[in-house]
Design a protein around this motif. Structure first.
Motif, short mmCIF file in Angstrom:
data_model
loop_
_atom_site.label_atom_id
_atom_site.label_comp_id
_atom_site.label_asym_id
_atom_site.label_seq_id
_atom_site.Cartn_x
_atom_site.Cartn_y
_atom_site.Cartn_z
N ASP A 70 1.15 -1.33 0.23
CA ASP A 70 -0.04 0.13 -0.45
C ASP A 70 0.39 1.46 -0.34
O ASP A 70 0.36 2.29 -0.85
CB ASP A 70 -0.77 0.07 1.26
CG ASP A 70 -1.84 -1.00 1.56
OD1 ASP A 70 -2.46 -1.57 0.01
OD2 ASP A 70 -3.30 -1.44 2.10
N LYS A 71 1.75 1.32 0.53
CA LYS A 71 2.78 2.38 -0.13
C LYS A 71 3.58 2.40 -0.74
O LYS A 71 3.64 4.11 -1.43
CB LYS A 71 4.78 2.16 0.93
CG LYS A 71 4.16 1.75 2.75
CD LYS A 71 5.12 1.94 3.58
CE LYS A 71 5.01 1.28 5.53
NZ LYS A 71 6.52 0.67 6.07
N ALA A 72 3.23 1.51 -2.04
CA ALA A 72 4.07 2.10 -3.06
C ALA A 72 2.17 3.39 -4.36
O ALA A 72 2.02 2.34 -5.56
CB ALA A 72 4.02 1.15 -3.82
N ALA A 73 0.84 2.29 -3.41
CA ALA A 73 -0.55 2.92 -4.31
C ALA A 73 -0.09 4.22 -4.72
O ALA A 73 -0.35 4.66 -6.17
CB ALA A 73 -1.36 3.20 -2.88
N LYS A 74 0.72 5.55 -4.42
CA LYS A 74 0.72 7.16 -4.43
C LYS A 74 1.46 6.33 -6.70
O LYS A 74 0.54 7.14 -7.47
CB LYS A 74 1.46 8.11 -4.08
CG LYS A 74 1.06 9.33 -4.64
CD LYS A 74 1.78 10.25 -3.56
CE LYS A 74 1.42 11.17 -4.34
NZ LYS A 74 2.09 12.37 -2.91
N PRO A 75 2.53 6.30 -6.68
CA PRO A 75 3.31 6.10 -7.95
C PRO A 75 2.40 4.87 -8.49
O PRO A 75 2.61 5.22 -9.82
CB PRO A 75 5.06 5.45 -7.30
CG PRO A 75 5.15 5.67 -5.93
CD PRO A 75 2.72 5.96 -5.08
N TRP A 76 1.82 3.87 -8.38
CA TRP A 76 0.77 3.19 -9.27
C TRP A 76 -0.06 3.88 -9.31
O TRP A 76 -0.22 3.51 -10.58
CB TRP A 76 0.51 2.01 -7.83
CG TRP A 76 0.03 0.67 -8.38
CD1 TRP A 76 0.22 0.39 -9.55
CD2 TRP A 76 -1.38 0.42 -8.74
NE1 TRP A 76 -0.10 -1.30 -9.89
CE2 TRP A 76 -2.03 -0.69 -9.19
CE3 TRP A 76 -2.26 1.46 -7.37
CZ2 TRP A 76 -3.32 -0.73 -8.60
CZ3 TRP A 76 -3.98 0.51 -7.52
CH2 TRP A 76 -4.06 -0.55 -8.20
#
Length: 187
Positions: A70-76
């Motif tokens: 979930d920490k990679a949600a923004k770039p994803w």
């Protein structure tokens, strides 16, 4: 026995869908306004920006299982949005007109001078080539780190840092060489 297994299987499916729905709703709540702001910077049209955000979230829903951290949600999500924006040009031929770029409404500015300064900066950012404008917007508007920008743009981090450095220099040069008043008007 099979009826019990079917009930357990149905329960697991419902539980899985409920968890997916909650995770998705959390993503929408946290990132909708940021994605809209970035989409608006890309297309300069509120309607198209909203469509891009909706398409982004639709694709995110379809492939939510692929988001492992979930920490990679923004770039994803930003990567999905950029690709949606690119698809928009593949699908449609646009009629171009020489029209002055719209400016974002800034409700925080308290003076006309501040508003004018913001407009001048936005115009100069829009004049940068996309290879410099996109990383700068991702950093300034979206608050992404160099590593996140590298992942989103699928570039080497050093390339991103070089482009950010050049973008800032070009922007600084344009603003200092610009004949438009930036802060106040001298008589």
């Amino acid at each position: 026995m099979t009826e019990c297994c079917n009930k357990i299987a149905n329960y697991k499916v419902l539980l899985s869908m409920t968890m997916k729905k909650k995770r998705y709703e959390a993503l929408v709540q946290v990132y909708h306004s940021e994605l809209y702001r970035f989409a608006y910077w890309l297309c300069h049209d509120p309607t198209i920006a909203e469509d891009l955000v909706q398409e982004t979230f639709l694709r995110a829903w379809r492939s939510l299982e692929s988001l492992q951290d979930d920490k990679a949600a923004k770039p994803w999500l930003l990567t999905i949005l950029r690709r949606e924006n690119a698809r928009r040009f593949e699908r449609k031929q646009f009629d171009y007109a020489d029209v002055e770029n719209d400016t974002l409404e800034d409700n925080k500015s308290v003076t006309l001078d501040d508003e004018m300064e913001q407009t001048v900066i936005q115009r100069q950012i829009n004049k940068l080539s996309s290879e410099y404008r996109e990383p700068l917007l991702l950093q300034v508007v979206m608050g992404c780190s160099g590593e996140e920008i590298a992942d989103i743009l699928e570039l080497n981090k050093n390339t991103v840092m070089t482009r950010l450095y050049r973008a800032r220099n070009q922007l600084k040069e344009a603003l200092t060489d610009n004949h438009e008043p930036i802060k106040g008007a001298s008589n």
